[in-house]
Motif scaffolding. Sequence first.
Motif, PDB file in Angstrom:
ATOM      1  N   ILE A 174      55.181 -30.041 -25.148  1.00 36.59           N
ATOM      2  CA  ILE A 174      55.759 -28.906 -24.434  1.00 36.59           C
ATOM      3  C   ILE A 174      57.277 -28.898 -24.538  1.00 36.59           C
ATOM      4  CG2 ILE A 174      56.075 -27.906 -22.131  1.00 36.59           C
ATOM      5  CD1 ILE A 174      53.197 -28.483 -21.540  1.00 36.59           C
ATOM      6  N   SER A 175      57.899 -30.073 -24.520  1.00 41.60           N
ATOM      7  CA  SER A 175      59.360 -30.127 -24.697  1.00 41.60           C
ATOM      8  C   SER A 175      59.759 -29.636 -26.080  1.00 41.60           C
ATOM      9  CB  SER A 175      59.874 -31.551 -24.476  1.00 41.60           C
ATOM     10  OG  SER A 175      59.616 -31.982 -23.154  1.00 41.60           O
ATOM     11  N   THR A 176      58.950 -29.964 -27.089  1.00 44.33           N
ATOM     12  CA  THR A 176      59.224 -29.492 -28.442  1.00 44.33           C
ATOM     13  C   THR A 176      59.098 -27.975 -28.502  1.00 44.33           C
ATOM     14  OG1 THR A 176      58.423 -31.568 -29.399  1.00 44.33           O
ATOM     15  CG2 THR A 176      58.520 -29.653 -30.855  1.00 44.33           C
ATOM     16  N   ALA A 177      58.049 -27.442 -27.892  1.00 48.18           N
ATOM     17  CA  ALA A 177      57.879 -25.989 -27.863  1.00 48.18           C
ATOM     18  C   ALA A 177      59.072 -25.318 -27.189  1.00 48.18           C
ATOM     19  CB  ALA A 177      56.587 -25.636 -27.137  1.00 48.18           C
ATOM     20  N   TYR A 178      59.549 -25.910 -26.115  1.00 50.65           N
ATOM     21  CA  TYR A 178      60.690 -25.348 -25.388  1.00 50.65           C
ATOM     22  C   TYR A 178      61.946 -25.316 -26.259  1.00 50.65           C
ATOM     23  CZ  TYR A 178      64.260 -24.818 -21.742  1.00 50.65           C
ATOM     24  OH  TYR A 178      65.330 -24.390 -20.989  1.00 50.65           O
ATOM     25  N   GLU A 179      62.244 -26.450 -26.898  1.00 50.03           N
ATOM     26  CA  GLU A 179      63.451 -26.503 -27.728  1.00 50.03           C
ATOM     27  C   GLU A 179      63.366 -25.506 -28.883  1.00 50.03           C
ATOM     28  OE1 GLU A 179      65.976 -28.061 -26.713  1.00 50.03           O
ATOM     29  OE2 GLU A 179      65.139 -29.500 -25.279  1.00 50.03           O
ATOM     30  N   LEU A 180      62.184 -25.374 -29.472  1.00 51.44           N
ATOM     31  CA  LEU A 180      62.030 -24.488 -30.624  1.00 51.44           C
ATOM     32  C   LEU A 180      62.100 -23.016 -30.238  1.00 51.44           C
ATOM     33  CD1 LEU A 180      59.209 -26.435 -32.469  1.00 51.44           C
ATOM     34  CD2 LEU A 180      61.479 -25.950 -33.415  1.00 51.44           C
ATOM     35  N   CYS A 181      61.445 -22.640 -29.143  1.00 51.96           N
ATOM     36  CA  CYS A 181      61.496 -21.227 -28.757  1.00 51.96           C
ATOM     37  C   CYS A 181      62.895 -20.837 -28.308  1.00 51.96           C
ATOM     38  CB  CYS A 181      60.437 -20.896 -27.707  1.00 51.96           C
ATOM     39  SG  CYS A 181      60.746 -21.515 -26.041  1.00 51.96           S
TER      40      CYS A 181
ATOM     41  N   ARG B 220      65.421 -21.785 -29.793  1.00 49.23           N
ATOM     42  CA  ARG B 220      66.132 -21.589 -31.064  1.00 49.23           C
ATOM     43  C   ARG B 220      65.554 -20.414 -31.864  1.00 49.23           C
ATOM     44  NH1 ARG B 220      68.788 -26.551 -32.484  1.00 49.23           N
ATOM     45  NH2 ARG B 220      69.653 -25.410 -34.269  1.00 49.23           N
ATOM     46  N   GLY B 221      64.686 -19.637 -31.242  1.00 46.13           N
ATOM     47  CA  GLY B 221      64.194 -18.420 -31.870  1.00 46.13           C
ATOM     48  C   GLY B 221      62.924 -18.556 -32.678  1.00 46.13           C
ATOM     49  N   LYS B 222      62.251 -19.697 -32.621  1.00 44.33           N
ATOM     50  CA  LYS B 222      61.023 -19.896 -33.394  1.00 44.33           C
ATOM     51  C   LYS B 222      59.810 -19.403 -32.595  1.00 44.33           C
ATOM     52  CE  LYS B 222      62.847 -21.975 -36.973  1.00 44.33           C
ATOM     53  NZ  LYS B 222      62.848 -21.319 -38.312  1.00 44.33           N
ATOM     54  N   SER B 223      58.831 -18.832 -33.320  1.00 45.50           N
ATOM     55  CA  SER B 223      57.550 -18.520 -32.691  1.00 45.50           C
ATOM     56  C   SER B 223      56.697 -19.789 -32.706  1.00 45.50           C
ATOM     57  CB  SER B 223      56.845 -17.385 -33.433  1.00 45.50           C
ATOM     58  OG  SER B 223      56.554 -17.742 -34.769  1.00 45.50           O
ATOM     59  N   VAL B 224      56.089 -20.103 -31.559  1.00 49.26           N
ATOM     60  CA  VAL B 224      55.446 -21.405 -31.388  1.00 49.26           C
ATOM     61  C   VAL B 224      54.066 -21.219 -30.751  1.00 49.26           C
ATOM     62  CG1 VAL B 224      55.643 -23.715 -30.367  1.00 49.26           C
ATOM     63  CG2 VAL B 224      57.715 -22.466 -31.033  1.00 49.26           C
TER      64      VAL B 224
ATOM     65  N   ALA C 298      58.456 -21.377 -18.711  1.00 51.03           N
ATOM     66  CA  ALA C 298      59.635 -20.910 -19.445  1.00 51.03           C
ATOM     67  C   ALA C 298      59.289 -20.649 -20.908  1.00 51.03           C
ATOM     68  CB  ALA C 298      60.762 -21.942 -19.327  1.00 51.03           C
ATOM     69  N   CYS C 299      58.454 -21.500 -21.492  1.00 53.40           N
ATOM     70  CA  CYS C 299      58.004 -21.287 -22.875  1.00 53.40           C
ATOM     71  C   CYS C 299      57.184 -20.002 -22.981  1.00 53.40           C
ATOM     72  CB  CYS C 299      57.158 -22.476 -23.340  1.00 53.40           C
ATOM     73  SG  CYS C 299      58.050 -24.005 -23.618  1.00 53.40           S
ATOM     74  N   HIS C 300      56.231 -19.851 -22.066  1.00 49.18           N
ATOM     75  CA  HIS C 300      55.359 -18.666 -22.083  1.00 49.18           C
ATOM     76  C   HIS C 300      56.182 -17.388 -21.949  1.00 49.18           C
ATOM     77  CE1 HIS C 300      52.466 -15.730 -20.356  1.00 49.18           C
ATOM     78  NE2 HIS C 300      51.655 -16.281 -21.248  1.00 49.18           N
ATOM     79  N   ASP C 301      57.184 -17.419 -21.075  1.00 52.83           N
ATOM     80  CA  ASP C 301      58.043 -16.250 -20.899  1.00 52.83           C
ATOM     81  C   ASP C 301      58.821 -15.915 -22.161  1.00 52.83           C
ATOM     82  OD1 ASP C 301      57.160 -16.127 -18.300  1.00 52.83           O
ATOM     83  OD2 ASP C 301      58.963 -17.013 -17.419  1.00 52.83           O
ATOM     84  N   ARG C 302      58.993 -16.901 -23.045  1.00 61.06           N
ATOM     85  CA  ARG C 302      59.694 -16.679 -24.313  1.00 61.06           C
ATOM     86  C   ARG C 302      58.724 -16.487 -25.476  1.00 61.06           C
ATOM     87  NH1 ARG C 302      62.937 -20.257 -21.326  1.00 61.06           N
ATOM     88  NH2 ARG C 302      65.146 -19.634 -21.215  1.00 61.06           N
ATOM     89  N   GLY C 303      57.457 -16.287 -25.171  1.00 60.75           N
ATOM     90  CA  GLY C 303      56.493 -15.928 -26.204  1.00 60.75           C
ATOM     91  C   GLY C 303      55.638 -17.044 -26.749  1.00 60.75           C
ATOM     92  N   VAL C 304      55.784 -18.263 -26.240  1.00 59.92           N
ATOM     93  CA  VAL C 304      54.956 -19.370 -26.718  1.00 59.92           C
ATOM     94  C   VAL C 304      53.521 -19.154 -26.256  1.00 59.92           C
ATOM     95  CG1 VAL C 304      54.557 -21.858 -26.618  1.00 59.92           C
ATOM     96  CG2 VAL C 304      56.895 -20.969 -26.748  1.00 59.92           C
ATOM     97  N   GLN C 305      52.566 -19.371 -27.157  1.00 55.60           N
ATOM     98  CA  GLN C 305      51.149 -19.258 -26.828  1.00 55.60           C
ATOM     99  C   GLN C 305      50.539 -20.648 -26.659  1.00 55.60           C
ATOM    100  OE1 GLN C 305      50.583 -16.279 -30.323  1.00 55.60           O
ATOM    101  NE2 GLN C 305      48.898 -15.870 -28.924  1.00 55.60           N
ATOM    102  N   PHE C 306      49.655 -20.781 -25.661  1.00 49.81           N
ATOM    103  CA  PHE C 306      49.006 -22.053 -25.365  1.00 49.81           C
ATOM    104  C   PHE C 306      47.500 -21.908 -25.554  1.00 49.81           C
ATOM    105  CE2 PHE C 306      53.026 -22.363 -23.218  1.00 49.81           C
ATOM    106  CZ  PHE C 306      53.358 -23.707 -23.241  1.00 49.81           C
TER     107      PHE C 306
END
Length: 500
Positions: free
Chosen positions: A37-44, A46-50, A186-194
């Motif tokens: 989850i920390s990796t997903a946070y750092e990447l999203c 930085r603008g990456k889709s995760v 915070a990840c989900h709000d930035r578009g990360v899918q789980f």
Amino acid sequence: MTSNSLWMDTLVMPAAGSLGGDAQCDVAVIGSGIAGISTAYELCKRGKSVMVIDRGRISGGMTSRTSAHLAPLCDDLVSEMTKIKGIEATRLFCESQAAAVDRIEAVQKQEAIDCDFRRLDGYLFQGRDMPADVIDQEMDAVRAVGAAVHRLVGVPFSGCEHRHVLRYPRQATFHPLKYLAGVAKACHDRGVQFFRDSPVDEVIEDGGGVLVKTARGRIVARHAVVATNSSISDRFAIHTKTAPYRTYVIAFAIPRGALPDALYWDTEEPYHYVRLQPGADKLDYLLVGGEDHKSGQADDAAERFARLEAWARELIPALGEETHRWSGQVLDTVDYAGFIGRDPGCKNIYIAMGDSGQGLTHGVAGAMLNTALIMGETHPWQELYEPGRVPLKAAKNFVMENSTAVKNFAEYIAPGEISSVDDLKRGQGAILRRGLDKIAAYRDERGELHLNSAACSHVGCHLHWNSFETCWDCPCHGSMFDIEGVPINAPAVGRLKRVD
């Protein structure tokens, strides 16, 4: 695993569903503990889709079984690490772990996460009948790497007024799943899918990208980060440089203010560790852990918990009733630093594994490092954590830890633990020999038998029964299987072979 920790009532991304078909993203993150989850946070950020995918519930693995010490030093003593890695590399390691704590502090502030984060002192104190020179050697090593440390006498435990002590300022602690729930939001709000309940069968490089295969669909990504506690992308090489250990934790009620809020751990072998967690109604929780052993090499949890409780009640008379007890698994590396970075032999697959008792800080440091590498940047920690490194000065540890596998395979010629399934009582598991084969046999509380091969589906090591967690443990590389033979902890991805 059947025990429940103090943290598990907090759900992380409860609305997550399973993968249902094919999907695409920039980065697929396999594993939803603190590293994933920390990796997903750092990447999203930085603008990456995760996309984050897990075989079970989100954050239901080893992160939910931690004691949540945030101690940015070497868990196996700084003095021991310097013998293998030298002063400069050990200094960099301690700096990276401290940076991880700083990052947790910053994220919980930026995202307004109520997770009981607080800075506090950590105390390493002389264990019973242990020499004081361990404290002296550790103080010299910590000062040599430039970390803050103060020498004292006495900690606020009964009978420990004259123990030699080191105090480390600006350690920290928090509620790990409250933190991850906030980060996941915070990840989900930035578009990360789980995606939960979606076991990954294979991670392979394909056409300049990565293909993540599951029984329910595939994820096509430019990059993948394997953050599954123990890597599922590497079959054998890295796993020879790690060793799984089981650790035990008990939580007790304690009157608020009965013990100063701090981190405590001693120099015994195996060592004990203690911390407080805020509770309610003028009561807090005191977590006491220790009694570690090589995974699969003991099935005596009741005795270990009894020793833990006796140790704790002797030193802390204010303890109230027990509220929780659980166990977890840590993956020690031969040189005490994790394996983080590009998977050897791959271009677009990255790994984060080898917590060495510091899974929370390793997970966050790994997220920072792997994100930088995916973004095409160089990073000052990449050589320190390089997964393909060959730590020659750790040869003694390498030989000692890998002797487990040699002894383990020899068990295939030994007799079974029972001569017939009729010997199995309800709720009991044991190894049965049938001809040339070994069978992992379990009889559930209804009397039904569950029979599977006793050979781990990872590389074939001989499994051992874990009665406390009601699962089968692999002593070699840390895989675990439920009573149906389904893997519940990496590196195994395939189920055990069923036996009629």
